[in-house]
Design a protein around this motif. Structure first.
Motif, short mmCIF file in Angstrom:
data_model
loop_
_atom_site.label_atom_id
_atom_site.label_comp_id
_atom_site.label_asym_id
_atom_site.label_seq_id
_atom_site.Cartn_x
_atom_site.Cartn_y
_atom_site.Cartn_z
N VAL A 91 0.84 -1.21 0.00
CA VAL A 91 0.00 0.00 0.00
C VAL A 91 0.87 1.25 0.00
O VAL A 91 0.63 2.20 -0.77
N LEU A 92 1.89 1.29 0.85
CA LEU A 92 2.77 2.45 0.90
C LEU A 92 3.51 2.64 -0.43
O LEU A 92 3.67 3.76 -0.91
N GLY A 93 3.92 1.54 -1.03
CA GLY A 93 4.61 1.63 -2.32
C GLY A 93 3.74 2.22 -3.40
O GLY A 93 4.18 3.08 -4.18
N TYR A 94 2.48 1.79 -3.47
CA TYR A 94 1.56 2.35 -4.45
C TYR A 94 1.34 3.85 -4.21
O TYR A 94 1.29 4.65 -5.16
N LEU A 95 1.20 4.25 -2.95
CA LEU A 95 0.94 5.64 -2.64
C LEU A 95 2.11 6.54 -3.04
O LEU A 95 1.92 7.58 -3.70
N VAL A 96 3.32 6.16 -2.67
CA VAL A 96 4.49 7.00 -2.98
C VAL A 96 4.72 7.07 -4.49
O VAL A 96 5.07 8.12 -5.04
N ILE A 126 10.19 -1.54 -3.79
CA ILE A 126 9.87 -2.07 -2.46
C ILE A 126 8.58 -2.88 -2.49
O ILE A 126 8.48 -3.95 -1.87
N ARG A 127 7.58 -2.40 -3.22
CA ARG A 127 6.26 -3.06 -3.17
C ARG A 127 6.21 -4.33 -4.02
O ARG A 127 5.42 -5.23 -3.74
N ALA A 189 -4.80 3.91 -6.65
CA ALA A 189 -4.31 2.53 -6.64
C ALA A 189 -4.00 2.06 -5.22
O ALA A 189 -4.30 0.92 -4.85
N ALA A 190 -3.40 2.96 -4.42
CA ALA A 190 -3.10 2.60 -3.03
C ALA A 190 -4.39 2.32 -2.27
O ALA A 190 -4.48 1.36 -1.49
N ALA A 191 -5.41 3.15 -2.49
CA ALA A 191 -6.69 2.95 -1.82
C ALA A 191 -7.33 1.63 -2.27
O ALA A 191 -7.87 0.88 -1.44
#
Length: 407
Positions: A91-96, A126-127, A189-191
């Motif tokens: 999730v963090l990878g998609y957000l950044v 990372i993701r 995408a993160a959501a």
């Protein structure tokens, strides 16, 4: 007896379970992420050209960003062998990554673009292993090829939409606002991943130290990675193809129209990539994925040859982008499928991380060297050398397959 990278036949009920809610969730998140990322990627050469940067700058930006991503992929793979960390990391990878698309709009020169690209690539690195390990465990072993093919198809469908949207936005908005718009689907995408994807229950596993995990990878998998690296040395970033087409078409059409045509060609490239990914994965569940990968790597060599010999002819450029799209459908789907087949579940996170790192190191050298060679020696030498390396990778995959499957 079936070779080690081919699963035994499964009952019909097991075969029917591969397209589940989790697989769809992975696909939706990747669709949105790639729509934003590829919109920014397709507009990046135009921004570099507006800033007066040479082809070498694009190659170096791609290469250095891939280098940072390579370290992140290795760390992300090690972390992915801890199942509880996988979803938060993804999730963090998609957000950044989504936020980094908007950061291009703030860049005042090549250095700013390099920083934004690197941050986005590190987040993707990372993701990736966590997502791939979760996907491999979300389906029966005999359906891994279809799952990766389906995911790659949706991922690349977003990559089709991205350049098309960028082309339309470029006609209506200032160039920098295109990157702001590209940030929106990346954040969504993160959501989507957070809401739709539920990790599979995982047993407690012995926690190995980093190098212990790497050393524990099977010898046959390590041999496979050498072939992946050779191919990666020749598999240059597709932004260089966009730049190649833009330069060839500018004299006849002008810079703006040439950039628009190049973006449409890239969208066509991604459409074939998306359409071919699931059939390739489906075949890999019935044939040897390594045999099919030889075909994909040969297509990579043909891509480089066509790039070396390209002219302003639209049919020839369309053929170039078509072959390049098919190359990625084979390579990306099958490399992950082979990895899932050759490595046991408790080491898959590390294996996917090492695979991504090997690819990243190849991309670092390929994108940087092709860009520099293009600037110094011309496109014929630059892309010709890349094709020779792709061919070497294809030959090595074939050799290692024969060795491991000999009677």
């Amino acid at each position: 007896m079936a070779p080690p990278d081919q699963p035994a036949p499964a009952p019909a009920q097991a075969r029917a379970r591969w397209l589940n809610k989790a697989v769809v969730g992975f696909g939706v998140a990747s669709f949105l992420s790639d729509a934003g990322h590829e919109a920014a990627t397709s507009a990046l050469p135009s921004l570099l050209a507006a800033l007066g940067a040479p082809p070498a700058a694009l190659g170096i930006i791609e290469g250095v960003a891939d280098a940072g991503a390579s370290v992140a992929k290795l760390a992300g793979g090690f972390a992915a062998d801890r199942p509880a960390l996988r979803k938060p990391i993804a999730v963090l990878g998609y957000l950044v990554t989504g936020l980094s698309n908007g950061a291009y709009a703030l860049a005042g020169g090549a250095g700013g673009l390099l920083a934004a690209r690197s941050v986005g690539w590190i987040a993707r690195g990372i993701r990736g292993p966590s997502r791939s390990a979760m996907l491999a465990e979300a389906v029966p072993p005999e359906a891994v090829g279809r799952a990766f093919g389906f995911h790659r198809a949706l991922d690349t469908a977003g990559a089709v939409l991205g350049p098309l949207a960028a082309t339309l936005l470029l006609a209506a908005l200032p160039l920098r606002l295109v990157f702001v718009a590209a940030m929106v689907p990346g954040v969504l995408a993160a959501a989507a991943f957070g809401l739709l994807v539920r990790p599979q229950p995982a047993p407690q596993r012995q926690t190995l130290r980093f190098w212990e995990s790497v050393r524990a990878l099977p010898a046959g998998y390590r041999q496979f990675l050498i072939a992946v690296f050779l191919f990666g040395l020749g598999d240059f970033a597709r932004t260089l193809l966009i730049l190649r087409a833009t330069q060839l078409l500018t004299a006849e059409r002008g810079a703006t129209a040439a950039a628009a045509v190049a973006m449409l060609l890239y969208a066509f490239h991604n459409a074939l990539y998306a359409l071919a990914s699931y059939p390739v994965g489906h075949l890999a569940d019935r044939l040897s994925p390594r045999k099919l990968l030889v075909v994909g790597y040969m297509l990579g060599a043909l891509t480089a040859l066509l790039a070396a010999l390209a002219t302003p002819s639209l049919p020839l450029l369309a053929l170039l982008f078509a072959v390049a799209g098919l190359t990625l459908a084979f390579a990306d789907t099958l490399e992950e499928t082979v990895t899932a087949r050759l490595v046991s579940p408790e080491l898959r996170g590390t294996a996917f991380g090492v695979l991504a790192t090997v690819n990243g190191l190849g991309d670092l050298l390929s994108s940087s060297l092709v860009g520099i060679a293009w600037t110094v020696l011309g496109p014929l030498s630059a892309f010709g050398g890349a094709g020779a390396l792709c061919l070497a990778g294809a030959l090595l995959v074939g050799v290692t397959y024969r060795r491991t499957n000999s009677p």
